[in-house]
Design a protein around this motif. Sequence first.
Motif, mmCIF file in Angstrom:
data_model
loop_
_atom_site.group_PDB
_atom_site.id
_atom_site.type_symbol
_atom_site.label_atom_id
_atom_site.label_comp_id
_atom_site.label_asym_id
_atom_site.label_seq_id
_atom_site.Cartn_x
_atom_site.Cartn_y
_atom_site.Cartn_z
ATOM 1 N N UNK A 69 0.825 -1.206 0.000
ATOM 2 C CA UNK A 69 0.000 0.000 0.000
ATOM 3 C C UNK A 69 0.854 1.248 0.000
ATOM 4 N N UNK A 70 0.231 2.370 0.277
ATOM 5 C CA UNK A 70 0.965 3.636 0.232
ATOM 6 C C UNK A 70 1.948 3.764 1.388
ATOM 7 N N UNK A 71 1.649 3.161 2.536
ATOM 8 C CA UNK A 71 2.548 3.276 3.680
ATOM 9 C C UNK A 71 3.405 2.044 3.895
ATOM 10 N N UNK A 72 3.458 1.145 2.923
ATOM 11 C CA UNK A 72 4.209 -0.102 3.075
ATOM 12 C C UNK A 72 5.698 0.109 2.862
ATOM 13 N N UNK A 73 6.468 -0.808 3.410
ATOM 14 C CA UNK A 73 7.918 -0.754 3.242
ATOM 15 C C UNK A 73 8.298 -1.199 1.838
ATOM 16 N N UNK A 74 9.130 -0.426 1.179
ATOM 17 C CA UNK A 74 9.704 -0.781 -0.120
ATOM 18 C C UNK A 74 11.197 -0.521 -0.007
ATOM 19 N N UNK A 75 12.037 -1.538 -0.280
ATOM 20 C CA UNK A 75 13.484 -1.331 -0.172
ATOM 21 C C UNK A 75 13.966 -0.237 -1.117
ATOM 22 N N UNK A 76 14.994 0.452 -0.681
ATOM 23 C CA UNK A 76 15.526 1.519 -1.530
ATOM 24 C C UNK A 76 16.143 0.901 -2.776
ATOM 25 N N UNK A 77 15.961 1.554 -3.892
ATOM 26 C CA UNK A 77 16.470 1.059 -5.162
ATOM 27 C C UNK A 77 15.429 0.273 -5.941
ATOM 28 N N UNK A 78 14.283 0.004 -5.338
ATOM 29 C CA UNK A 78 13.212 -0.713 -6.033
ATOM 30 C C UNK A 78 11.952 0.134 -6.022
ATOM 31 N N UNK A 79 11.172 -0.037 -7.066
ATOM 32 C CA UNK A 79 9.857 0.592 -7.063
ATOM 33 C C UNK A 79 8.881 -0.374 -6.405
ATOM 34 N N UNK A 80 7.694 0.095 -6.113
ATOM 35 C CA UNK A 80 6.687 -0.764 -5.484
ATOM 36 C C UNK A 80 6.334 -1.939 -6.402
ATOM 37 N N UNK A 81 6.263 -1.687 -7.700
ATOM 38 C CA UNK A 81 5.932 -2.762 -8.643
ATOM 39 C C UNK A 81 7.044 -3.807 -8.702
#
Length: 160
Positions: A69-81
């Motif tokens: 979701x909008x507040x979920x963790x996403x590692x740096x260097x990657x997009x959410x997709x």
Amino acid sequence: MKTSAAIIICTVASASAFAPAASFRSGTALEAKKSFFETVFDMDLFKDVADQNDYGARSKKNLSVGKIGSGSYVPSGLTAAQYEKVRAEEQSKKQANYAKNVAKAGKFLDYTKFYTDRGTDLKADWKKSVTLGHRMAKTKYDWSGNKDETKLFESFGKKK
């Protein structure tokens, strides 16, 4: 004879005197009601889904990886997709590995068949073999002593 008959009659009379009396109580509504402990201990919590803890039941359960979701963790260097794609690939690998292990479940080597195939019950030829009747596992390296003739990298191939 009269004495023995009198002893038997006295024995029966004294035994019946100490026997518990039969009670003929009529049932009441209080007796018909189950106690709290009978109610709790007679519960079957798994009666609706009796096979929910069987091996392989994970495929029947509604398990999934959470959505980003909008507040979920996403590692740096990657997009959410991209991160969603990585998580989906990991989940599919887990499912494939689990399915592979479930397919192997309950399959065992019959020891009696192994024993008779080895010949232990008839003759001792297995004792004369190099493996002494054991099954050998494949290894990563070649221990046969034969030289591998494959070409190596240039830096490893020749010594100066």
